[in-house]
Scaffold this motif. Structure first.
Motif, PDB file in Angstrom:
ATOM      1  N   UNK A  42       0.797  -1.230  -0.045  1.00  0.00           N
ATOM      2  CA  UNK A  42       0.075   0.005   0.027  1.00  0.00           C
ATOM      3  C   UNK A  42       1.054   1.073   0.096  1.00  0.00           C
ATOM      4  N   UNK A  43       1.844   1.050   0.817  1.00  0.00           N
ATOM      5  CA  UNK A  43       2.824   2.485   0.708  1.00  0.00           C
ATOM      6  C   UNK A  43       3.590   2.452  -0.510  1.00  0.00           C
ATOM      7  N   UNK A  44       3.798   1.337  -1.233  1.00  0.00           N
ATOM      8  CA  UNK A  44       4.501   1.491  -2.490  1.00  0.00           C
ATOM      9  C   UNK A  44       3.404   2.234  -3.588  1.00  0.00           C
ATOM     10  N   UNK A  45       2.084   1.811  -3.549  1.00  0.00           N
ATOM     11  CA  UNK A  45       1.271   2.265  -4.406  1.00  0.00           C
ATOM     12  C   UNK A  45       1.172   3.801  -4.227  1.00  0.00           C
ATOM     13  N   UNK A  46       1.156   4.341  -2.677  1.00  0.00           N
ATOM     14  CA  UNK A  46       0.776   5.475  -2.363  1.00  0.00           C
ATOM     15  C   UNK A  46       2.033   6.480  -2.602  1.00  0.00           C
ATOM     16  N   UNK A  47       2.990   6.035  -2.589  1.00  0.00           N
ATOM     17  CA  UNK A  47       4.449   6.694  -2.859  1.00  0.00           C
ATOM     18  C   UNK A  47       4.645   6.886  -4.301  1.00  0.00           C
ATOM     19  N   UNK A  48       4.111   6.098  -5.162  1.00  0.00           N
ATOM     20  CA  UNK A  48       4.505   6.093  -6.619  1.00  0.00           C
ATOM     21  C   UNK A  48       3.452   6.954  -7.473  1.00  0.00           C
ATOM     22  N   UNK A  49       2.472   7.524  -6.645  1.00  0.00           N
ATOM     23  CA  UNK A  49       1.579   8.636  -7.367  1.00  0.00           C
ATOM     24  C   UNK A  49       2.040   9.904  -7.138  1.00  0.00           C
ATOM     25  N   UNK A  50       1.771  10.829  -8.054  1.00  0.00           N
ATOM     26  CA  UNK A  50       2.152  12.354  -7.966  1.00  0.00           C
ATOM     27  C   UNK A  50       1.262  12.816  -6.507  1.00  0.00           C
ATOM     28  N   UNK A  51       2.012  13.792  -6.045  1.00  0.00           N
ATOM     29  CA  UNK A  51       1.558  14.309  -4.684  1.00  0.00           C
ATOM     30  C   UNK A  51       0.380  15.325  -5.124  1.00  0.00           C
ATOM     31  N   UNK A  52      -0.557  15.426  -4.357  1.00  0.00           N
ATOM     32  CA  UNK A  52      -1.510  16.419  -4.751  1.00  0.00           C
ATOM     33  C   UNK A  52      -1.172  17.856  -3.827  1.00  0.00           C
ATOM     34  N   UNK A  53      -1.390  18.697  -4.244  1.00  0.00           N
ATOM     35  CA  UNK A  53      -1.474  20.364  -3.855  1.00  0.00           C
ATOM     36  C   UNK A  53      -2.476  20.310  -2.558  1.00  0.00           C
TER      37      UNK A  53
END
Length: 59
Positions: A42-53
């Motif tokens: 889950x953390x890999x999936x989360x970290x691999x997506x662009x950050x939202x402002x």
């Protein structure tokens, strides 16, 4: 499948509501996974997506 303990990965502490933790552990057990495998995935999936402002807070 769980990997053997090597002591190379640091242990972390997180706070998770009991209902979420229990449901995740039960599902992981059915799937033959550890809760660590689930959290890391889950953390890999989360970290691999662009950050939202961050949104501006409501006044």
């Amino acid at each position: 499948m769980a990997r053997p303990k090597t002591g190379e990965t640091p242990s972390r502490n997180v706070r998770v509501p009991d209902g979420v933790w229990d449901a995740a552990k039960a599902k992981a057990k059915v799937e033959g996974r550890t809760i660590t495998d689930v959290v890391v995935a889950a953390l890999h999936r989360y970290a691999s997506t662009p950050a939202k402002a961050e949104s501006d807070p409501e006044p």
